[in-house]
Design a protein around this motif. Structure first.
Motif: not given
Length: 418
Positions: A248-274
């Motif tokens: 159960e906790h591994v699943g939660r960790a994976l969900a948090l990792a996917r969410h954090s990856l999405g946030e990282a991609r969004r931040s990079v996208h906002n830094l330089a308009p692709v």
């Protein structure tokens, strides 16, 4: 100075250089052609000696002007001496033959360049005396009638030359003032361009600082918190012997990792308009509006007016961000059924401007309530306004409850550095 001004200046210089030679030549030809065959030999010898002296004088002055081109057209002691000697030669020659009045008339065209201002009118008067005497029939004057005609001709010649000299002085003064005005305007334009470049640099530096603060806040609020959550979940997995709890906790960790990856991609996208990497601003806005319309199901139109130009990357990125934020607001808050985006290039406008208009037919809002709603996470209008002001632009907003919203961003038309 324009090419036409340079051409006229060269022609005027040629007239001053070769005009006395021409006038002297005309005087000699007419004087010889009209001379009495019984003229005494001594008079002929005197006349030819004076003509030779005049030629030598012209050659001397021609060489002096050539050696000192920077002062050849400014009053000087050498110029004054040349004018005086030339007048004396012309006066004696005109006494011998009235046709040498042509040579004496040389004094009319260069007194302003050869004589100081206080002696200029006296020089013109001296030349007028020689010309008027020749026009009267030659010197010496032998009758009262000749003296009367001489006085009238002297007055006419003097008045005419004094008037021309006065008008010439006024024209020179106007040209000098015009030149000073043009120089001042050019200096002001250079200073304005330097100030504009400095403001743009400061705006870019301020934008970089703001972007760093934004990224720091996003990393702290999203990615860092996500990583902390992942660590906490994995620590539970490490410390529990129960496989179901660990899964159960591994699943939660994976969900948090996917969410954090999405946030990282969004931040990079906002830094330089692709969107601006391969397209200009109009095409990037057209794709952004089309993708937003397809994603939200809201009818959206994009229009370009004026002649599109390649903008500075800072200006293009700012306008793209404003459109993205405005469309996001329209989707989240306005509940609009139709949105219009117009990009206008005003290249003919003094200084040039780019105007970005975004209109929707949504619910609208009370402008006086914007600070309160913005602080609660609502419209993001302050951010858009700050973006426009960073590049010396402005953002105006018009909205009323039930009547939709219109945003207009005006920024300088700063072209891309080639």
């Amino acid at each position: 100075m324009t090419a036409e001004d340079n051409r006229l200046d060269r022609r005027w210089e040629q007239l001053h250089t070769w005009g006395p030679y021409g006038f002297l030549g005309v005087s000699v030809v007419l004087g010889v052609a009209s001379a009495d065959p019984h003229t005494p030999q001594a008079k002929w010898l005197t006349a030819w000696s004076l003509v030779g002296a005049a030629v030598v004088l012209q050659l001397w002055w021609h060489g002096t002007r050539s050696r000192r081109p920077d002062r050849g057209r400014a009053p000087s002691a050498a110029g004054s001496a040349y004018y005086a000697v030339r007048w004396a030669l012309a006066f004696v020659l005109a006494w011998l033959s009235p046709f040498f009045a042509f040579y004496a008339a040389s004094g009319y065209m260069d007194a302003d360049e050869l004589l100081p201002r206080r002696w200029r009118r006296l020089g013109l008067l001296a030349s007028a005396v020689t010309v008027a005497g020749a026009q009267t029939g030659g010197m010496p004057l032998r009758s009262v009638l000749q003296w009367g005609v001489f006085a009238v001709l002297l007055a006419v010649n003097s008045a005419l030359q004094m008037g021309i000299a006065h008008l010439t002085d006024q024209e020179k003064q106007r040209n000098l003032e015009r030149t000073e005005t043009i120089a001042a305007l050019r200096q002001a334009l250079d200073e304005n361009a330097a100030l504009h470049a400095q403001l743009l640099l400061q705006a870019r530096e301020a934008g970089v600082a703001d972007e760093r603060r934004r990224l720091a806040a996003e990393i702290h609020d999203t990615i860092a918190q996500g990583l902390a959550g992942i660590i906490a979940q994995l620590q539970v997995v490490t410390n529990t012997p129960d496989p179901e709890v660990a899964e159960e906790h591994v699943g939660r960790a994976l969900a948090l990792a996917r969410h954090s990856l999405g946030e990282a991609r969004r931040s990079v996208h906002n830094l330089a308009p692709v969107a601006l990497e391969h397209d200009g601003l109009p095409e990037a806005l057209r794709k952004t509006v089309a993708e937003w319309s397809e994603r939200t199901g809201t009818r959206a139109e994009f229009t370009v007016t004026g002649t599109a130009e390649q903008l500075h990357e800072e200006v293009a990125a700012t306008l793209l961000r404003i459109v993205q934020e405005a469309l996001s607001n329209a989707a989240r808050h306005a509940h609009a059924s139709r949105v219009g985006v117009t990009l206008s290039y005003l290249g003919d406008f003094p200084g040039g401007e780019v105007i970005l208009d975004i209109r929707d037919d949504g619910t609208g809002f009370d402008l006086l309530a914007v600070p309160a709603r913005s602080s609660a996470g609502g419209f993001g209008l302050d951010g858009m306004r700050a973006r426009a002001e960073r590049i010396a632009g402005s953002l105006t907003i018009e909205s009323e409850p039930g009547l939709g919203t219109a945003l207009s961003a005006r920024v300088p038309l700063v072209r891309h550095d080639n």
